[in-house]
Motif scaffolding. Structure first.
Motif: not given
Length: 277
Positions: A110-117, A135-137, A141-143
């Motif tokens: 919930f922090v790393g994945a949005p930051g990566f996107v 653009a990537l949403q 990025v699958s759970l």
């Protein structure tokens, strides 16, 4: 008066014991299997829960392979000639080892994945505007992969320490002898250090592999359809908590005990080959 040799002297305590614990476990396992075969309720629970075995195995194997590769890199960085690189590796190990896997799982998801996107979209911004890329949403990025990366990062710090201890267990004189023969650093590692260190590294590394099978159950908190998640969904819908979680525990025991016995045999063969040399 001479000394008498005690029975079992010269071998480790418990080494020659018959595996009665295994006999008891097999008997219990066969009893539960018989119940599953004759009881429709337990058969239905087993069929439902067992659908998550593939996901559990995939998450564990991929996560452990990635964690091992990252741990090896961190261990090598920790033995670098550069003090800066060594300090960065030590900082990584100490920080990651101090964070619980569950907290790390939530953080990556919930922090790393949005930051990566956000970083990815920033870097490819001109290509998006030009119509070359989209653009990537965050939902792209699958759970499951968020969970795999969390397990990779969490276990890599412990695996790095296993590698470091194994490499440092090799006598320094052997390395110096290899240097005197003109072997470069890579050759010394491949021909001298690693073949001997792997016998020290393998037992704790295999223990971590079995531990990851159990810790993979944590991915169910993200909704990943593993064994635990399948059991949780069935139990919440049927209110058969005793039957469901008994089957969940049964499947995990089959996986972990079977894997432990297999890895133990591999470890024993490695010791025998090492003693024969």
């Amino acid at each position: 008066m001479g000394f008498q040799t005690l029975p079992g002297a010269g071998r480790e305590k418990g080494e020659g014991d018959r595996p009665w614990w295994l006999v008891a476990l097999v008997a219990i396992g066969l009893g539960i299997a018989a119940v599953i075969a004759v009881n429709d309720l337990y058969a239905q629970v087993f069929t439902t829960v067992s659908r998550g075995i593939g996901v559990t195995v995939f998450v564990t194997v991929v996560g452990f392979v990635l964690a091992t590769l990252l741990g090896l890199l961190v261990a090598l960085a920790g033995m670098s000639d550069s003090q800066i690189v060594r300090q960065i590796a030590r900082f990584y190990v100490e920080v990651i080892r101090g964070i619980p896997i569950l907290v790390l799982l939530f953080y990556i998801a919930f922090v790393g994945a949005p930051g990566f996107v956000s970083l990815y979209n920033f870097l490819i911004g001109p290509l998006v505007e030009g119509g070359w890329l989209s653009a990537l949403q965050v939902r792209d990025v699958s759970l499951m992969w968020r969970a795999i990366f969390a397990l990779m990062i969490g276990y890599s710090a412990f695996i790095a320490e296993i590698f470091r201890a194994g490499f440092q267990s090799i006598d320094r004189g052997q390395v110096e002898a290899a240097m005197s023969l003109g072997l470069n650093r890579y050759q010394r590692f491949r021909l001298i250090v690693f073949p001997q260190a792997i016998r020290v590294i393998f037992p704790p590394l295999s223990n971590d592999f079995v531990a990851m099978v159990k810790d993979s159950s944590l991915v169910s908190v993200l909704g990943v359809a593993d064994i635990s998640q399948a059991g949780k969904i069935y139990a919440s819908g049927s209110f058969r908590f005793f039957e469901t979680y008994s089957i969940v525990a049964y499947i995990y025991l089959i996986l972990t005990i079977g894997l432990s016995m297999l890895l133990r045999r591999v470890e024993k063969r490695m010791r025998q080959k090492g003693a024969a040399r």
